[in-house]
Design an enzyme around this catalytic site. Sequence first.
Site, PDB file in Angstrom:
ATOM      1  N   GLY A   1      33.953  50.845  44.801  1.00 35.51           N
ATOM      2  CA  GLY A   1      33.259  51.337  43.612  1.00 35.51           C
ATOM      3  C   GLY A   1      33.888  52.525  42.921  1.00 35.51           C
ATOM      4  O   GLY A   1      33.389  52.961  41.877  1.00 35.51           O
TER       5      GLY A   1
ATOM      6  N   GLY B   1      38.744  48.505  45.495  1.00 31.46           N
ATOM      7  CA  GLY B   1      39.511  47.482  44.788  1.00 31.46           C
ATOM      8  C   GLY B   1      40.171  48.121  43.583  1.00 31.46           C
ATOM      9  O   GLY B   1      41.345  48.512  43.597  1.00 31.46           O
TER      10      GLY B   1
ATOM     11  N   ARG C   1      37.198  41.702  30.374  1.00 31.40           N
ATOM     12  CA  ARG C   1      36.325  42.889  30.540  1.00 31.40           C
ATOM     13  C   ARG C   1      35.755  43.421  29.225  1.00 31.40           C
ATOM     14  O   ARG C   1      34.571  43.746  29.163  1.00 31.40           O
ATOM     15  CB  ARG C   1      37.062  43.999  31.301  1.00 31.40           C
ATOM     16  CG  ARG C   1      37.534  43.575  32.697  1.00 31.40           C
ATOM     17  CD  ARG C   1      37.982  44.733  33.560  1.00 31.40           C
ATOM     18  NE  ARG C   1      36.856  45.537  33.977  1.00 31.40           N
ATOM     19  CZ  ARG C   1      36.485  46.654  33.425  1.00 31.40           C
ATOM     20  NH1 ARG C   1      37.182  47.156  32.424  1.00 31.40           N
ATOM     21  NH2 ARG C   1      35.436  47.294  33.862  1.00 31.40           N
TER      22      ARG C   1
ATOM     23  N   CYS D   1      38.707  30.645  20.421  1.00 31.94           N
ATOM     24  CA  CYS D   1      37.659  30.316  19.438  1.00 31.94           C
ATOM     25  C   CYS D   1      36.304  30.859  19.860  1.00 31.94           C
ATOM     26  O   CYS D   1      35.389  30.091  20.193  1.00 31.94           O
ATOM     27  CB  CYS D   1      37.605  28.816  19.249  1.00 31.94           C
ATOM     28  SG  CYS D   1      39.168  28.203  18.686  1.00 31.94           S
ATOM     29  N   GLU D   2      36.178  32.150  19.884  1.00 35.57           N
ATOM     30  CA  GLU D   2      34.937  32.848  20.220  1.00 35.57           C
ATOM     31  C   GLU D   2      34.990  34.169  19.467  1.00 35.57           C
ATOM     32  O   GLU D   2      36.006  34.875  19.529  1.00 35.57           O
ATOM     33  CB  GLU D   2      34.904  33.239  21.708  1.00 35.57           C
ATOM     34  CG  GLU D   2      34.875  32.125  22.694  1.00 35.57           C
ATOM     35  CD  GLU D   2      33.469  31.656  23.023  1.00 35.57           C
ATOM     36  OE1 GLU D   2      32.504  32.382  22.720  1.00 35.57           O
ATOM     37  OE2 GLU D   2      33.356  30.558  23.569  1.00 35.57           O
TER      38      GLU D   2
ATOM     39  N   TYR E   1      40.712  43.223  37.995  1.00 33.47           N
ATOM     40  CA  TYR E   1      39.744  42.342  37.334  1.00 33.47           C
ATOM     41  C   TYR E   1      40.260  41.860  35.979  1.00 33.47           C
ATOM     42  O   TYR E   1      39.502  41.725  35.029  1.00 33.47           O
ATOM     43  CB  TYR E   1      38.389  43.046  37.189  1.00 33.47           C
ATOM     44  CG  TYR E   1      37.854  43.557  38.515  1.00 33.47           C
ATOM     45  CD1 TYR E   1      37.450  42.662  39.494  1.00 33.47           C
ATOM     46  CD2 TYR E   1      37.772  44.919  38.783  1.00 33.47           C
ATOM     47  CE1 TYR E   1      36.975  43.113  40.715  1.00 33.47           C
ATOM     48  CE2 TYR E   1      37.301  45.380  40.001  1.00 33.47           C
ATOM     49  CZ  TYR E   1      36.901  44.470  40.959  1.00 33.47           C
ATOM     50  OH  TYR E   1      36.436  44.923  42.175  1.00 33.47           O
TER      51      TYR E   1
HETATM   52  N1  LLP Z   1      33.062  45.692  48.119  1.00 38.30           N
HETATM   53  C1  LLP Z   1      32.171  44.800  47.647  1.00 38.30           C
HETATM   54  C2  LLP Z   1      31.164  44.230  48.531  1.00 38.30           C
HETATM   55  C3  LLP Z   1      32.212  44.450  46.279  1.00 38.30           C
HETATM   56  O1  LLP Z   1      31.319  43.581  45.810  1.00 38.30           O
HETATM   57  C4  LLP Z   1      33.199  45.015  45.446  1.00 38.30           C
HETATM   58  C5  LLP Z   1      33.276  44.666  44.028  1.00 38.30           C
HETATM   59  C6  LLP Z   1      34.114  45.920  46.002  1.00 38.30           C
HETATM   60  C7  LLP Z   1      34.009  46.250  47.337  1.00 38.30           C
HETATM   61  C8  LLP Z   1      35.206  46.570  45.209  1.00 38.30           C
HETATM   62  O2  LLP Z   1      34.705  47.367  44.200  1.00 38.30           O
HETATM   63  P1  LLP Z   1      35.695  48.295  43.316  1.00 38.30           P
HETATM   64  O3  LLP Z   1      36.294  49.326  44.254  1.00 38.30           O
HETATM   65  O4  LLP Z   1      36.736  47.424  42.753  1.00 38.30           O
HETATM   66  O5  LLP Z   1      34.814  48.866  42.303  1.00 38.30           O
HETATM   67  N2  LLP Z   1      34.533  42.459  37.495  1.00 38.30           N
HETATM   68  C9  LLP Z   1      33.981  43.800  37.426  1.00 38.30           C
HETATM   69  C10 LLP Z   1      33.901  44.442  38.782  1.00 38.30           C
HETATM   70  C11 LLP Z   1      33.099  43.636  39.794  1.00 38.30           C
HETATM   71  C12 LLP Z   1      33.093  44.264  41.145  1.00 38.30           C
HETATM   72  C13 LLP Z   1      32.526  43.329  42.147  1.00 38.30           C
HETATM   73  N3  LLP Z   1      32.487  43.837  43.468  1.00 38.30           N
HETATM   74  C14 LLP Z   1      34.809  44.635  36.454  1.00 38.30           C
HETATM   75  O6  LLP Z   1      35.768  44.111  35.895  1.00 38.30           O
HETATM   76  O7  LLP Z   1      34.497  45.786  36.212  1.00 38.30           O
END
Ligand code: LLP
Length: 416
Positions: free
Chosen positions: A238, A278, A315, A344-345, A373
């Site tokens: 996160g 992530g 995004r 086309c959106e 992402y």
């Molecule tokens: N752990 C779990 C259980 C998760 O569901 C996620 C992300 C992470 C770790 C990693 O989170 P990060 O460090 O990347 O924030 N597509 C969205 C983000 C979706 C995140 C989903 N889960 C975007 O582009 O902002």
Amino acid sequence: MGFSYRHNRLHCDEVDFQTLARQYGTPVYVYSESILRRNAEVIKTCFIDDGFDVSYAMKANPNPEILSLFKTYGFGVDIVSAGELQMAHYSGFKGSEINFAGVGKTQAELKLALENEIDHFNVESQFELDQLETQAALMGRQARVLLRLNPDIDPQTHPHISTGLKQNKFGMGSELVSHILTHAREYPHIQFDGLHCHIGSQITNPQPFLDLIDYLQRYTNELSQSGVKLSHLDLGGGFGVNYENPFEDILTTTPYLETYAKSAKAKLGRYKLHIQPGRVLVANSAVLLSRVLGVKENGDHYFVVIDGATTDLIRPALYNAYHHISPCERKENTRLGDVVGPVCESSDVLAKNRELPEFNSDDLLTVASAGAYASSMGSTYNLRPRSPEILVGVDGSTRLIRRRQTFEEMTTLYQI
Ligand code: LLP
């Protein structure tokens, strides 16, 4: 290091984007190995060197080159599907370096993960726990489990990427978690080792994380008083990045990493601590390099139409997210308008109401923060082939780390 202007031309490390566009075509994702290494180094220093386990959440970017690079820093991987399990293996991770998260896992996925002897499952519901118990019993295996707790903490982020509130589908409330843990004997094939929380993504204010640490301190004390013994706490991922200033160092874009690690260690240090970052590891390591197809005006609205699209970076359309636009050759004048793709959106927008450089047909531009992402959420909508990825190495070399999809590859699935 990274992305910067030299003599008014944008470079990735030593390499000019004009050269990259000529060699690889556009749209193309361009990654900087030096940034990937810098990010990994910082996460290693703040967390691994302080005794944490780090599992890279590969949903942010599952490119095997990136996965195997992170492996060299001692990271494991956090997976959410059988596909990610295959990719983890392909990239050299052993079962013992893999944990399996996610709100819904099929019986086939549970079986595959048990066969592969993954380190542990992050279990999100009563039904999942029952299914895992059944599957493990069938196979005569023991499954290590961290229960995912939904702490009802507001991560103060976009509602689509908030996961730690009661109204979100993720995890279980503390009453259910306590009930399961005090009835652990009913699950002879499950080894309950700890708790997992992931409250959301792109969290830029450290306060929700600090609240989570306090919450876990209180809750684990309660559990100990009820005789529940746990050894592991996974605090999830996160960590937010700064999309407005994408070319800054990780410690500038995410300044609270060290404080967070120290606070977690001070309050929860009696447990083995894990994190699952992530985005913070990859977001600023790449840009989407695109070519301007042309510019147009509809009434007084100005549009720059590029060859990249929401199929490369969804995004902005999905979360109204800001991604910085940079011309590959610096320009004097600016103009208010939108950068849009050919899909086309009307929502096929990369940048909206932005003061943009005055682009012309054939100019090159980059859309920043395209490492997380972006490619991983790419699609073939409008039958657009998935765009390639290239890595600019620390030695100045460039190479394809994922090639452009071919038309045959898109049509072949229909030949049944
Ligand atoms: N752990 C779990 C259980 C998760 O569901 C996620 C992300 C992470 C770790 C990693 O989170 P990060 O460090 O990347 O924030 N597509 C969205 C983000 C979706 C995140 C989903 N889960 C975007 O582009 O902002």
